[in-house]
Design an enzyme around this catalytic site. Structure first.
Site, PDB file in Angstrom:
ATOM      1  N   GLU A 138      23.738  30.074 -45.569  1.00 18.26           N
ATOM      2  CA  GLU A 138      23.289  28.755 -46.029  1.00 18.26           C
ATOM      3  C   GLU A 138      23.682  27.645 -45.049  1.00 18.26           C
ATOM      4  O   GLU A 138      24.208  26.611 -45.435  1.00 18.26           O
ATOM      5  CB  GLU A 138      23.849  28.461 -47.427  1.00 18.26           C
ATOM      6  CG  GLU A 138      23.348  29.444 -48.472  1.00 18.26           C
ATOM      7  CD  GLU A 138      23.779  29.126 -49.901  1.00 18.26           C
ATOM      8  OE1 GLU A 138      24.849  28.532 -50.082  1.00 18.26           O
ATOM      9  OE2 GLU A 138      23.020  29.480 -50.825  1.00 18.26           O
ATOM     10  N   ASP A 146      22.788  35.746 -56.858  1.00 11.14           N
ATOM     11  CA  ASP A 146      23.723  34.619 -56.896  1.00 11.14           C
ATOM     12  C   ASP A 146      24.200  34.276 -58.307  1.00 11.14           C
ATOM     13  O   ASP A 146      23.681  33.346 -58.915  1.00 11.14           O
ATOM     14  CB  ASP A 146      23.059  33.383 -56.274  1.00 11.14           C
ATOM     15  CG  ASP A 146      24.054  32.288 -55.967  1.00 11.14           C
ATOM     16  OD1 ASP A 146      25.253  32.528 -56.144  1.00 11.14           O
ATOM     17  OD2 ASP A 146      23.634  31.199 -55.552  1.00 11.14           O
ATOM     18  N   GLU A 173      27.784  27.524 -63.047  1.00 14.03           N
ATOM     19  CA  GLU A 173      26.664  26.946 -62.293  1.00 14.03           C
ATOM     20  C   GLU A 173      25.325  27.345 -62.902  1.00 14.03           C
ATOM     21  O   GLU A 173      24.407  26.531 -62.979  1.00 14.03           O
ATOM     22  CB  GLU A 173      26.736  27.410 -60.832  1.00 14.03           C
ATOM     23  CG  GLU A 173      25.526  26.980 -60.003  1.00 14.03           C
ATOM     24  CD  GLU A 173      25.566  27.466 -58.559  1.00 14.03           C
ATOM     25  OE1 GLU A 173      26.555  28.081 -58.140  1.00 14.03           O
ATOM     26  OE2 GLU A 173      24.576  27.215 -57.841  1.00 14.03           O
TER      27      GLU A 173
HETATM   28  C1  GCU Z   1      25.426  29.185 -54.464  1.00 14.03           C
HETATM   29  C2  GCU Z   1      25.736  27.757 -54.778  1.00 14.03           C
HETATM   30  C3  GCU Z   1      26.200  26.999 -53.574  1.00 14.03           C
HETATM   31  C4  GCU Z   1      27.377  27.751 -52.931  1.00 14.03           C
HETATM   32  C5  GCU Z   1      26.960  29.172 -52.634  1.00 14.03           C
HETATM   33  C6  GCU Z   1      28.094  30.034 -52.123  1.00 14.03           C
HETATM   34  O1  GCU Z   1      24.310  29.264 -53.650  1.00 14.03           O
HETATM   35  O2  GCU Z   1      24.599  27.143 -55.318  1.00 14.03           O
HETATM   36  O3  GCU Z   1      26.578  25.714 -53.967  1.00 14.03           O
HETATM   37  O4  GCU Z   1      27.776  27.106 -51.765  1.00 14.03           O
HETATM   38  O5  GCU Z   1      26.513  29.785 -53.801  1.00 14.03           O
HETATM   39  O6  GCU Z   1      28.582  30.845 -52.886  1.00 14.03           O
HETATM   40  O7  GCU Z   1      28.475  29.923 -50.963  1.00 14.03           O
END
Ligand code: GCU
Length: 675
Positions: free
Chosen positions: A267, A340, A368
């Site tokens: 990400e 996730d 979440e």
């Molecule tokens: C999910 C979450 C993110 C977080 C990511 C992670 O995608 O929405 O906010 O950073 O997990 O676990 O790194």
């Protein structure tokens, strides 16, 4: 007469003492004067002594730290409790930490009314490292935090110390949690600046007597961003030297520092791939720097690239070829499910597929994807579903728990992590019942063979009341609550149809984003022929990442468990389910069942008014109202939207939608997410 009434009025405030949830499950009486002796003096033993002196209602207690064969089997944190409540109890352990956990265990038995007759207890934890991961940012916000801002007051540290630091450590110790990663996995390089490290040191000093070790999330680019190096290439000697120097500085301040948690090449975070290196090369570089101090690297496997490959398959592709290539002070942290932290996912197939590398499970305690701190969802059943999943990697019985706790693999490292749900809210977790998720994570990390029911039972008695008229129905609600959320959000294997960004409400119609796998359509693939993600051998073939016979089970439309059906199959609307209904009808009934169940929780909770304090009663009551409205919102949004593909009526005997689809599509939320 007046004197009697006046006296009564004077007594009233203490009788109806405000219950704001700040004491969590640690609500035992603290005005006892027990006699406690110990053969060792240390800050850790002092905590055990003090807890027992003030809370133990029985005879004298002896704390004994001893060496010798019998005690070696107890390991670093195990303990033995022998004796009798009235005539005296001895808590023995190999280490002072073992004694501390023994003290909390004894007090828990007392608080839950579970002490009778002679005590002869031996306990050892299943995992050596039982840790929380805080996704707290240095500016005080929390990524996916729903209980206010961060507990860590970075701007006040190191001079001003919040009393909550100690209370936090105490709560963790009471359930056996012995590690904490203080900052977000999306880490700021600044956490490694000298002034921040001095603040971290203060927290580590406060947590130490409670046996809670501090770890930090690090940004892989820190050498270039903070250190001014040309790059952060893990194979560059200058980069390694930078990390060695930094690690030395950390250990000078915090001699028992735990190590680094790393989110790399995920990400948008930097990582070894930026330099053409592998995850193993990146992890080993950090592990080399930490090794002389017995520090560890926790390397996350949460990776997926913006390509057309099924997101659920990608971690496996990247990590399985690296099996056996990591240093022995590296452990790979794997989310319970391959996408996730969804309300329901199958277990991640990396478990069982990497036998030469220690793996640990990462759970998300913060909700979440389960209604934030507005919805009541007790997560022990979700955690256990993963831990008890049979991977079949070594034949039947090769569960995720046994693969990660060292039973089936002689791992030098065993660990388990939960993404924390704490914040500065008075009750720590936003929803009073979300405290149960912190609690159950700790209890399962200590002993994953406890049942969800046992843990709920303990928690209710400690947090509310031992009155059976309360315990029984509330426990029932807790035990069904996760499945209820699944029903009104994403039944039958549906996943990730959340509103973009905040992940609170439904947005199954979301179909445009910078990446296809950031849309809801990518996951549900509804069309005129049916719904679901085809991960069979004729689809993305994600099923092949599982061992036989699971791969065949998941691959078969008739054998696939129905609660994962749409995870693995694209299924026709008219497909006949095991109960004889069509898929469309079953979907409708599931959504409706979720709504009806929350209404039942409301009725049940209202009946509990007389057994609980007004403050927590009203708080929970009002959250249940939100949950009830949200459940209807989820049901209407999903059914009205999917109906545009199924073209079938919603069965006439279930509650009718109360919203228009177009109105629901207009909802834009301004949510209380401090991120
Ligand atoms: C999910 C979450 C993110 C977080 C990511 C992670 O995608 O929405 O906010 O950073 O997990 O676990 O790194």
């Amino acid at each position: 007469m007046c004197r009697v009434i006046c006296l009564f009025l004077l007594l009233l405030p203490s009788l109806s003492k405000a219950e704001d949830g700040s004491r969590l499950w640690l609500r035992g009486k603290t005005d006892y004067h027990a006699i406690v002796s110990s053969n060792r003096k240390s800050p850790v033993i002092d905590v055990a002594v003090q807890e027992l002196q003030t809370q133990w209602a029985g005879g004298k207690v002896q704390l004994v730290v001893s060496s010798g064969k019998a005690f070696e089997n107890l390991g670093k944190d195990g303990f033995m409790i022998v004796g009798n409540k009235d005539s005296g109890v001895t808590i023995q352990a190999l280490t002072e930490h073992g004694v501390l956990y023994g003290a909390y265990h004894l007090l828990r038995l007392q608080q839950t009314g579970a002490i009778s007759g002679e005590l002869n207890i031996t306990e050892t934890p299943k995992y050596a490292i039982r840790m929380l991961n805080h996704w707290d940012n240095l500016n005080g916000s929390i990524e996916r935090g729903y209980a206010g801002r961060s507990l860590w007051k970075w701007e006040q540290l190191p001079d001003t110390i919040s009393p909550r630091y100690k209370e936090y450590a105490r709560a963790n110790a009471s359930v056996g949690i012995n590690g904490t990663v203080l900052n977000n996995v999306n880490a700021s390089p600044n956490i490694l600046k000298d002034d921040y490290l001095r603040k971290v040191k203060i927290l580590a000093d406060i947590f130490r007597p409670y046996g809670v070790k501090v770890y930090l999330s690090v940004n892989f680019s820190t050498p270039s961003v903070l250190g001014g190096l040309a790059d952060s290439d893990p194979l560059s000697p200058a980069v390694l030297q930078w990390w060695k120097d930094k690690v030395k500085e950390i250990y000078q301040l915090i001699p028992d520092f735990g190590g680094f948690l790393v989110k790399a090449n995920s990400e948008g975070q930097p990582g070894p791939h930026d330099y053409g290196r592998t995850h193993a090369e990146g992890a080993n570089m950090l592990a080399t720097a930490l090794k002389p101090y017995h520090g560890i690297v926790i390397w996350r496997a949460f990776v997926y690239a913006p390509n057309s490959d099924d997101r659920a398959k990608q971690a496996y592709h990247e990590f399985v070829p690296l099996d056996g290539k990591f240093m022995d002070n590296v452990i790979i942290q794997v989310k319970n499910g391959p996408v996730d932290f969804q309300p329901r996912e199958p277990f991640t197939p990396l478990f069982g597929a990497m036998r030469k590398t220690p793996l640990m499970v990462e759970f998300q305690i913060t909700q979440e994807y389960l209604g934030f701190s507005n919805h009541l969802a007790y997560l022990a059943p979700l955690f256990k579903e993963c831990l008890d999943s049979d991977t079949y990697c070594n034949g039947a019985g090769s569960t995720v728990a046994k693969l990660t706790d060292g039973t089936l693999t002689p791992n030098p490292l065993t660990a388990i992590a939960g993404v924390a749900n704490t914040g500065e809210d008075t009750n720590w977790t936003g929803h009073h019942f979300a405290q149960a998720n912190w609690y159950c994570f700790g209890r399962l990390a200590w002993n994953h063979s406890l049942t969800s029911e046992q843990i709920a039972d303990e928690w209710i008695r400690m947090t509310f009341t031992p009155d059976e008229s309360f315990v029984k129905p509330v426990k029932e609600m807790m035990l069904t609550s996760r499945e209820t959320v699944v029903d009104y959000m994403m039944p039958l294997g549906l996943h990730h149809i959340f509103a973009e960004g905040h992940h609170y409400g439904p947005q199954p119609w979301h179909e445009k984003a910078s990446r296809e796998d950031w849309t809801a359509r990518y996951y549900h693939k509804a069309d005129a022929s049916g719904i679901g993600f085809d991960r069979t051998t004729s689809g993305s073939n994600a099923v092949s990442q599982y061992f036989p016979p699971l791969n065949e089970t998941f691959n078969s439309l008739s054998a696939c468990p129905e609660n994962l059906l749409l995870w693995f199959h694209h299924v026709s609307w008219n497909h006949k389910m095991k109960n004889g209904r069509s898929l469309w009808d079953e979907l409708c009934y599931k959504y409706d069942a979720g709504v009806q169940q929350v209404r039942e929780y409301q009725k049940m909770w209202d009946r509990m008014e007389k057994y609980t304090d007004a403050e927590r009663f009203q708080h929970v009551q009002s959250r249940l109202k939100i949950q009830s409205r949200d459940a209807v919102w989820w049901k209407d949004a999903c059914l009205l939207y999917f109906q545009t593909f199924s073209n079938q009526p919603i069965p006439y005997n279930i509650e009718r939608p109360v919203h228009e689809l177009d109105d629901l599509k207009q909802i834009r939320l301004n949510l209380r997410n401090t991120n």
